[in-house]
Enzyme design. Sequence first.
Site, mmCIF file in Angstrom:
data_model
loop_
_atom_site.group_PDB
_atom_site.id
_atom_site.type_symbol
_atom_site.label_atom_id
_atom_site.label_comp_id
_atom_site.label_asym_id
_atom_site.label_seq_id
_atom_site.Cartn_x
_atom_site.Cartn_y
_atom_site.Cartn_z
ATOM 1 C CG ASN A 12 4.319 -1.602 5.161
ATOM 2 O OD1 ASN A 12 5.417 -1.908 5.599
ATOM 3 N ND2 ASN A 12 3.385 -2.501 5.002
ATOM 4 C CB CYS B 151 -0.982 -0.021 1.173
ATOM 5 S SG CYS B 151 -0.210 -0.003 2.811
ATOM 6 C CB CYS C 167 -3.761 1.693 7.147
ATOM 7 S SG CYS C 167 -3.574 3.163 8.177
ATOM 8 N NE ARG C 168 -4.564 1.479 1.851
ATOM 9 C CZ ARG C 168 -4.378 2.195 0.757
ATOM 10 N NH1 ARG C 168 -5.263 2.118 -0.219
ATOM 11 N NH2 ARG C 168 -3.325 2.978 0.627
ATOM 12 C CB SER C 169 0.198 -3.483 2.702
ATOM 13 O OG SER C 169 1.081 -2.595 3.325
ATOM 14 C CG ASP D 79 -5.366 5.721 2.457
ATOM 15 O OD1 ASP D 79 -5.369 5.372 3.648
ATOM 16 O OD2 ASP D 79 -4.483 6.411 1.939
HETATM 17 P P1 4NP Z 1 -1.815 2.854 4.111
HETATM 18 O O1 4NP Z 1 -2.497 4.189 4.682
HETATM 19 O O2 4NP Z 1 -1.280 3.179 2.734
HETATM 20 O O3 4NP Z 1 -2.969 1.895 4.042
HETATM 21 O O4 4NP Z 1 -0.758 2.450 5.103
HETATM 22 C C1 4NP Z 1 -1.855 5.419 4.747
HETATM 23 C C2 4NP Z 1 -0.987 5.697 5.784
HETATM 24 C C3 4NP Z 1 -0.388 6.936 5.878
HETATM 25 C C4 4NP Z 1 -0.654 7.900 4.928
HETATM 26 C C5 4NP Z 1 -1.516 7.619 3.879
HETATM 27 C C6 4NP Z 1 -2.110 6.364 3.782
HETATM 28 N N1 4NP Z 1 -0.057 9.193 5.011
HETATM 29 O O5 4NP Z 1 -0.437 10.078 4.235
HETATM 30 O O6 4NP Z 1 0.833 9.399 5.870
#
Ligand code: 4NP
Length: 160
Positions: free
Chosen positions: A13, A10, A15-17, A126
Amino acid sequence: MDVTRVLFVCLGNICRSPLAEAHFVAHTEKLGTAHLFVCDSAGTSNNHSGERPDRRTLNNAASHGLEITHSARQVQRDDFYNFDLLVAMDQENLSHLERMKPADTAARLLLLRDLDETDPGADVPDPWYGDEHLFEEVFHLLHRCTLRLHEHLYQETTNT
Ligand code: 4NP
């Protein structure tokens, strides 16, 4: 039977992955196929490298009895040689991987929801700017889609 190496990807790294990885590993443990897979997760950005998953992701997963042990890291060029399959959570992640993929690697790229009968080709949303309901929705979505991925890869492994 060969081991299939799967990297979930993702943006951050956190939240989702890492949640997708934890779900996939839990499926393999429950279904007795853990010896057939090596799993990890990574982010296309390095903004959260070294961090544990987002507190909201950890709390939501724990409320369902799922533990996440991962710490964030960025996707590396070597990942395209060390993994058979890189699984993107959304179209932006997939485009990033397509641009980054070396020409001489056999690694395959997949959008996770390409296998989702409910909404094929959609993004895993997201949840970063979302509320707790979105974290809950993403938890169930990833449970379902990683189970489908496991079924797909298990069939591939046993048919070859
Ligand atoms: P992820 O979510 O891609 O599912 O881990 C996010 C985590 C942090 C951010 C964006 C999406 N950020 O903008 O810091």
